[in-house]
Design an enzyme around this catalytic site. Structure first.
Site, PDB file in Angstrom:
ATOM      1  N   GLU A 228     102.336 -29.120 -24.921  1.00 40.11           N
ATOM      2  CA  GLU A 228     100.959 -29.327 -25.400  1.00 40.11           C
ATOM      3  C   GLU A 228     100.239 -30.057 -24.283  1.00 40.11           C
ATOM      4  OE1 GLU A 228      99.750 -28.135 -28.063  1.00 40.11           O
ATOM      5  OE2 GLU A 228     101.290 -28.033 -29.615  1.00 40.11           O
ATOM      6  N   CYS A 262      92.629 -34.415 -26.096  1.00 38.58           N
ATOM      7  CA  CYS A 262      92.868 -33.102 -25.474  1.00 38.58           C
ATOM      8  C   CYS A 262      91.931 -32.044 -26.053  1.00 38.58           C
ATOM      9  CB  CYS A 262      94.317 -32.691 -25.677  1.00 38.58           C
ATOM     10  SG  CYS A 262      94.813 -32.759 -27.394  1.00 38.58           S
TER      11      CYS A 262
HETATM   12  P1  TAP Z   1     101.021 -37.604 -18.608  1.00 34.28           P
HETATM   13  O1  TAP Z   1     100.782 -38.473 -17.449  1.00 34.28           O
HETATM   14  O2  TAP Z   1     101.360 -36.192 -18.371  1.00 34.28           O
HETATM   15  O3  TAP Z   1     102.172 -38.333 -19.454  1.00 34.28           O
HETATM   16  C1  TAP Z   1     102.599 -37.877 -20.698  1.00 34.28           C
HETATM   17  C2  TAP Z   1     103.980 -38.432 -21.003  1.00 34.28           C
HETATM   18  O4  TAP Z   1     104.906 -37.886 -20.057  1.00 34.28           O
HETATM   19  C3  TAP Z   1     104.104 -39.951 -20.877  1.00 34.28           C
HETATM   20  O5  TAP Z   1     105.018 -40.408 -21.829  1.00 34.28           O
HETATM   21  C4  TAP Z   1     104.649 -40.111 -19.459  1.00 34.28           C
HETATM   22  O6  TAP Z   1     105.348 -41.325 -19.298  1.00 34.28           O
HETATM   23  C5  TAP Z   1     105.607 -38.931 -19.400  1.00 34.28           C
HETATM   24  N1  TAP Z   1     105.930 -38.481 -18.057  1.00 34.28           N
HETATM   25  C6  TAP Z   1     105.219 -38.655 -16.907  1.00 34.28           C
HETATM   26  N2  TAP Z   1     105.872 -38.086 -15.861  1.00 34.28           N
HETATM   27  C7  TAP Z   1     107.008 -37.546 -16.373  1.00 34.28           C
HETATM   28  C8  TAP Z   1     108.102 -36.819 -15.787  1.00 34.28           C
HETATM   29  N3  TAP Z   1     108.153 -36.540 -14.486  1.00 34.28           N
HETATM   30  N4  TAP Z   1     109.110 -36.424 -16.607  1.00 34.28           N
HETATM   31  C9  TAP Z   1     109.071 -36.684 -17.927  1.00 34.28           C
HETATM   32  N5  TAP Z   1     108.075 -37.380 -18.534  1.00 34.28           N
HETATM   33  C10 TAP Z   1     107.051 -37.788 -17.757  1.00 34.28           C
HETATM   34  O7  TAP Z   1      99.784 -37.585 -19.605  1.00 34.28           O
HETATM   35  P2  TAP Z   1      98.916 -38.802 -20.114  1.00 34.28           P
HETATM   36  O8  TAP Z   1      98.025 -39.241 -19.023  1.00 34.28           O
HETATM   37  O9  TAP Z   1      99.808 -39.799 -20.788  1.00 34.28           O
HETATM   38  O10 TAP Z   1      98.071 -38.095 -21.281  1.00 34.28           O
HETATM   39  C11 TAP Z   1      96.886 -37.433 -21.071  1.00 34.28           C
HETATM   40  C12 TAP Z   1      97.112 -35.932 -21.026  1.00 34.28           C
HETATM   41  O11 TAP Z   1      97.747 -35.480 -22.212  1.00 34.28           O
HETATM   42  C13 TAP Z   1      95.801 -35.165 -20.964  1.00 34.28           C
HETATM   43  O12 TAP Z   1      95.924 -34.128 -20.037  1.00 34.28           O
HETATM   44  C14 TAP Z   1      95.660 -34.603 -22.375  1.00 34.28           C
HETATM   45  O13 TAP Z   1      94.865 -33.449 -22.485  1.00 34.28           O
HETATM   46  C15 TAP Z   1      97.075 -34.331 -22.721  1.00 34.28           C
HETATM   47  N6  TAP Z   1      97.218 -34.234 -24.174  1.00 34.28           N
HETATM   48  C16 TAP Z   1      97.443 -33.012 -24.734  1.00 34.28           C
HETATM   49  C17 TAP Z   1      97.537 -32.910 -26.110  1.00 34.28           C
HETATM   50  C18 TAP Z   1      97.790 -31.577 -26.741  1.00 34.28           C
HETATM   51  S1  TAP Z   1      98.282 -31.592 -28.276  1.00 34.28           S
HETATM   52  N7  TAP Z   1      97.618 -30.470 -26.096  1.00 34.28           N
HETATM   53  C19 TAP Z   1      97.389 -34.028 -26.903  1.00 34.28           C
HETATM   54  C20 TAP Z   1      97.154 -35.243 -26.296  1.00 34.28           C
HETATM   55  C21 TAP Z   1      97.080 -35.339 -24.915  1.00 34.28           C
HETATM   56  P3  TAP Z   1     104.662 -42.661 -18.669  1.00 34.28           P
HETATM   57  O14 TAP Z   1     103.205 -42.558 -18.919  1.00 34.28           O
HETATM   58  O15 TAP Z   1     105.326 -43.750 -19.429  1.00 34.28           O
HETATM   59  O16 TAP Z   1     105.016 -42.679 -17.227  1.00 34.28           O
END
Ligand code: TAP
Length: 451
Positions: A228, A262
């Protein structure tokens, strides 16, 4: 090792949390495997009852969970209550699915065939910081219902509600090791979960960039993933729409959760013939959004998650393009005002990239065809809205837009009874809805000879 959790409202440290390393992560996954081996054998009626008991515990803790989220994430208290209630709702909903999990009986030549749905094993659920509670629940509720154990990794900056939910799971009688929260960074704990062979399925919600990395790592083990990812959704307003209603609700479609959503409709497309009238209404509604301390019942928008994120959001805003802005507090807290931009260059990064803040860009279209072309002019395809009083047009345009979740005359994106997920670079697979448990099952086909 410990890491500090900072409130975006007060900019103060509010908690310290364990930072796991790869060895701790491995040890917890081995325990999750043990948990799986016992949980899968719990009879369906009992498993459903334990999930209902978990749901009741969450229900009794709505206010506590909501207040934790307000402090940790800066969500408004009303949104945070909705989010905690959503966890309770999905637990009840998927508790009801446990006893309906069934395979097929298929007549074939020389005998019959039966299919069994078997739980896939330990599931790794990795969630972002923007909606820590509901996004975790959309993964763990159907996974537990299917008979899987769960290791949940919250984002390092927003781990507090996940830790509280793990406590509630334990108190509700969910057996030890079946539901665990693993705190720490994505690059260490997240990658250790994705690459561990005992983890049989990954549900990842987050940025498209990290989603690509996770799918690449998982592919080495042919490990299934649900992704997602990001969005850049369109809010399309036709001349025959109820313009006042569309304008009054449009701010909530993009500034909700300070735009850190998102599904945010961050591209507003307005038909040329009603552009001026609509923008007048829209300006009034943007200026009336109450951006204030999220603990206040009246608050409609809180701060951004961090100082660095505020800088990133601001880097997209060129003052020359600002049409108008709403208000926000000054001083402590990572505040940013609701901001409306008029961007002429179709290739501008403002129109292409996910800003993930309270910033919306406005474009004009002449007819249906152009509206669809503009809406689809994005690498993402997650959500969107269409405003029109002509239902035929609404459906035609919905059929033309490449997106997983659309609403006509509404800004609703997520209803847990219906499937949710993205087209294009917004994701892979679907969560929620009646079939979500299938993502956590293997299908085994057994032939029984009648000869
Ligand atoms: P990310 O930086 O991608 O992080 C998401 C999660 O993945 C965090 O728990 C992060 O951990 C972890 N993560 C980071 N690098 C990783 C790796 N190499 N291997 C495994 N896990 C890893 O996203 P964010 O900044 O937290 O969230 C914003 C993004 O989420 C936006 O693009 C938004 O659109 C998207 N989003 C999508 C949806 C749906 S349902 N489509 C819903 C909500 C948000 P740490 O942060 O602890 O390092």
């Amino acid at each position: 090792m410990l890491f500090e959790v900072v409130s975006p409202v007060t900019e103060q440290v509010i908690a310290t949390v364990d930072e796991l390393d790869p060895v701790d992560t491995e040890r917890r996954i081995v325990l999750a495997q043990k948990g799986f081996e016992s949980w899968r054998k719990v009879p369906p009626g009992k498993r459903a009852e334990l999930l209902r008991s978990f749901a009741r515990k969450v229900e009794e803790s709505i206010e506590e969970l909501a207040l934790i989220e307000v402090k940790n994430s800066g969500h408004t208290i009303s949104n945070a209550r909705w989010e905690a209630n959503n966890v309770k709702d999905v637990l009840y909903y998927y508790a009801g699915a446990v006893e309906r999990l069934s395979g097929l009986q298929i007549p074939v030549a020389g005998g019959i065939d039966v299919t069994f749905k078997e739980p896939i094993g330990v599931v790794g659920i990795i969630v972002p910081w923007n909606f820590p509670m509901p996004i975790a629940g959309w993964g763990f509720a159907p996974a537990l219902a299917a008979g899987c154990s769960v290791v949940l990794k919250p984002a390092e900056i927003t781990p507090l509600t996940a830790l509280k939910i793990a406590e509630l799971a334990y108190e509700s009688g969910i057996p030890e090791n079946v539901f665990q929260v693993l705190t720490g960074s994505g690059s260490v704990v997240g990658e250790s979960i994705v690459t561990n062979p005992l983890v049989k399925k990954i549900v990842f919600t987050g940025s498209t960039k990290v989603g690509v990395r996770i799918q690449t790592l998982a592919a080495q083990q042919i490990k299934p993933v649900t992704l997602e990812l990001g969005g850049k959704s369109a809010n399309v307003v036709f001349e025959d729409a109820d313009l006042e209603k569309a304008a009054a609700t449009a701010p909530y479609s993009v500034f909700d959760n300070a735009g850190q959503d998102c599904c945010a409709r961050s591209r507003l497309l307005v038909q040329e013939s009603v552009f001026d009238t609509f923008m007048e209404y829209f300006e009034q509604s943007v200026k009336s959004v109450r951006v204030e301390n999220p603990e206040l019942e009246s608050s409609e928008m809180g701060p951004l998650i961090s100082g660095s994120h505020r800088q990133k959001v601001d880097s997209y805003v060129d003052e020359e393009n600002v049409m108008f802005r709403g208000h926000c507090p000054t001083g402590t807290g990572y505040w940013y005002p609701p901001t409306v931009l008029r961007v002429e260059d179709k290739n501008s990064k403002v129109l292409k990239e996910e800003i993930f803040g309270p910033v919306v860009s406005v474009q004009v279209f002449r007819g249906e065809e152009e509206a669809i072309l503009l809406a689809n002019d994005s690498e993402y395809g997650l959500s969107g809205s269409i405003w029109t009083s002509n239902l035929g047009r609404g459906i035609r345009v919905a059929q033309g837009i490449e997106s997983g979740n659309l609403s006509i005359n509404s800004h609703s994106s997520v209803r847990y009874w219906t499937p949710f997920g993205g087209y294009k670079r917004s994701g892979l697979g679907r969560e929620l809805g009646p079939n979500a448990t299938d993502a956590f099952c293997e299908v085994k086909n057994v032939f029984i000879s009648t000869d």
